[in-house]
Design an enzyme around this catalytic site. Structure first.
Site, short mmCIF file in Angstrom:
data_model
loop_
_atom_site.label_atom_id
_atom_site.label_comp_id
_atom_site.label_asym_id
_atom_site.label_seq_id
_atom_site.Cartn_x
_atom_site.Cartn_y
_atom_site.Cartn_z
N CYS A 134 16.05 19.50 -5.31
CA CYS A 134 14.71 19.69 -5.89
C CYS A 134 14.80 20.25 -7.31
O CYS A 134 14.95 21.46 -7.49
CB CYS A 134 13.90 20.62 -4.98
SG CYS A 134 12.27 21.02 -5.64
N CYS A 137 12.27 22.82 -8.28
CA CYS A 137 12.48 24.18 -7.74
C CYS A 137 13.58 24.91 -8.51
O CYS A 137 13.48 26.11 -8.74
CB CYS A 137 12.94 24.14 -6.28
SG CYS A 137 12.14 22.94 -5.27
N ASP A 138 14.65 24.20 -8.84
CA ASP A 138 15.86 24.88 -9.31
C ASP A 138 16.23 24.59 -10.77
O ASP A 138 17.20 25.15 -11.27
CB ASP A 138 17.04 24.50 -8.40
CG ASP A 138 16.77 24.92 -6.96
OD1 ASP A 138 16.21 26.01 -6.76
OD2 ASP A 138 17.09 24.14 -6.04
#
Ligand code: NDP
Length: 313
Positions: A134, A137-138
């Site tokens: 993701c 997300c990261d």
């Protein structure tokens, strides 16, 4: 003794919670099994900019909290439990959360989809320590780093493009010599000076290091599928973007699925091959996979349940 409910919703992403909202307003007192990721895939994203009604965007977890609160306002009940087994071969339907048994007159399946992984032991070992599925997300953690993205579809190209906001260089590693991604995305990526491509290549191993007890990714061992040659490439992060897998294992042998495992619904509605079982969201949608389309089909499923129950009386 099993606890009985008129309607059980399995899954708590936009599809499940919207189904619960509509069903609660129809006085069906829905019970939602929120599962191991309450709120679903949006809870691992940051800003959601394309959900209508939020001109400034909204954080994924906040959107899901609001959706849950809205459903609960009308009487939906959330159980923060994981469904381990279902039996929809006879009515009422049976649902188990480990040893606890529940029954329901109608069921909405909104279990969503999960990111596909390569299946390497090293991928598992470094997940969260430099390996991610993701980028939204990261990506933030990749400031000024060099990373690779695996895959050749829209997900991989979109993630790579997003990562260039943070990383100094992003290499897309694809197992063939042509991308599957849409032409628009391909052109955008090929014009991006931070994106490079490594064709005809698969990842054999993710290489890590452990410094002062801190695990991190150090590189990847890549095999060229045409020449058979193996090389090691230094990288700080590995993003897996090879598509998604519908979460339908619970229903194997009970509900009709397509070759990729997505639930098959009838016509324009959400009915599955089992009367009284309806499907909503990504679990039955390999094409659109958007929060808003999932929410829309959750609404449809609740209306379908209401009409179906009326027909049973
Ligand atoms: P896709 O199935 O389209 O692409 C998956 C990619 O990963 C393919 O290039 C495939 O290679 C590769 N791949 C699959 N398995 C492996 C493996 N084990 N090892 C290495 N590579 C592998 O999935 P996407 O998630 O990219 O897209 C799914 C759908 O969602 C599409 O319809 C897409 O258009 C849509 N989407 C749209 C977006 C947008 O419009 N903004 C963003 C993201 C997705 P190969 O090509 O050889 O099969």
């Amino acid at each position: 003794m099993a606890s009985h409910h008129t309607l059980i919703v399995i899954g708590s992403g936009p599809a499940g919670l919207t189904a619960a909202l509509y069903a609660a307003r129809a006085n069906l007192s829905p019970v939602v099994f929120e599962g191991i990721q309450p709120g679903g895939q949006l809870t691992i994203t940051t800003e959601v900019e394309n959900y209508p009604g939020f001109p400034q965007g909204i954080l994924g977890p906040e959107l899901m909290d609001q959706l849950r609160a809205q459903a609960q306002r009308f009487g939906a009940q959330s159980l923060f439990k994981h469904v381990s087994k279902v039996d929809v071969r006879s009515r009422p339907f049976h649902i188990w959360s480990d040893e606890e048994e529940y029954t329901a007159d109608a069921l909405i399946v909104a279990t969503g989809a999960s990111a596909r992984l390569l299946g390497l032991p090293s991928e598992k070992e470094y997940m969260g320590y430099g390996v991610s599925a993701c980028a939204t997300c990261d990506g933030f953690f990749c400031r000024s780093l060099e990373v690779v993205v695996i895959g050749g579809g829209d997900t991989a190209v979109e993630e790579a493009t997003f990562l260039t906001k943070f990383a100094s260089k992003v290499t897309i590693i694809h197992r063939r010599d042509a991308l599957r991604a849409s032409k628009f995305m391909q052109e955008k990526a090929s014009k991006n000076p931070k994106i490079a491509f490594l064709w005809d290549s698969i990842i054999e191993e993710i290489l890590g290091k452990n410094e002062n007890g801190k695990k991190s990714v150090a590189g990847v061992r890549v095999k060229n599928v045409k020449t058979g040659m193996t090389t090691e490439m230094k990288t700080d992060g590995v993003f897996i973007g090879i598509g998604h897998k519908p979460n339908t294992d619970l229903f194997k042998g009970q509900l009709d699925m397509d070759v990729a495992g997505y639930l098959v619904t009838k016509g324009k509605g959400t009915a599955t091959n089992v009367q009284g079982v309806f499907a909503a969201g990504d679990v039955a949608d390999s094409v659109y996979r958007q929060a808003i389309t999932a929410a829309g089909s959750g609404c449809q499923a609740a209306i379908d349940v209401e009409r179906w129950l009326e027909g049973q009386e």
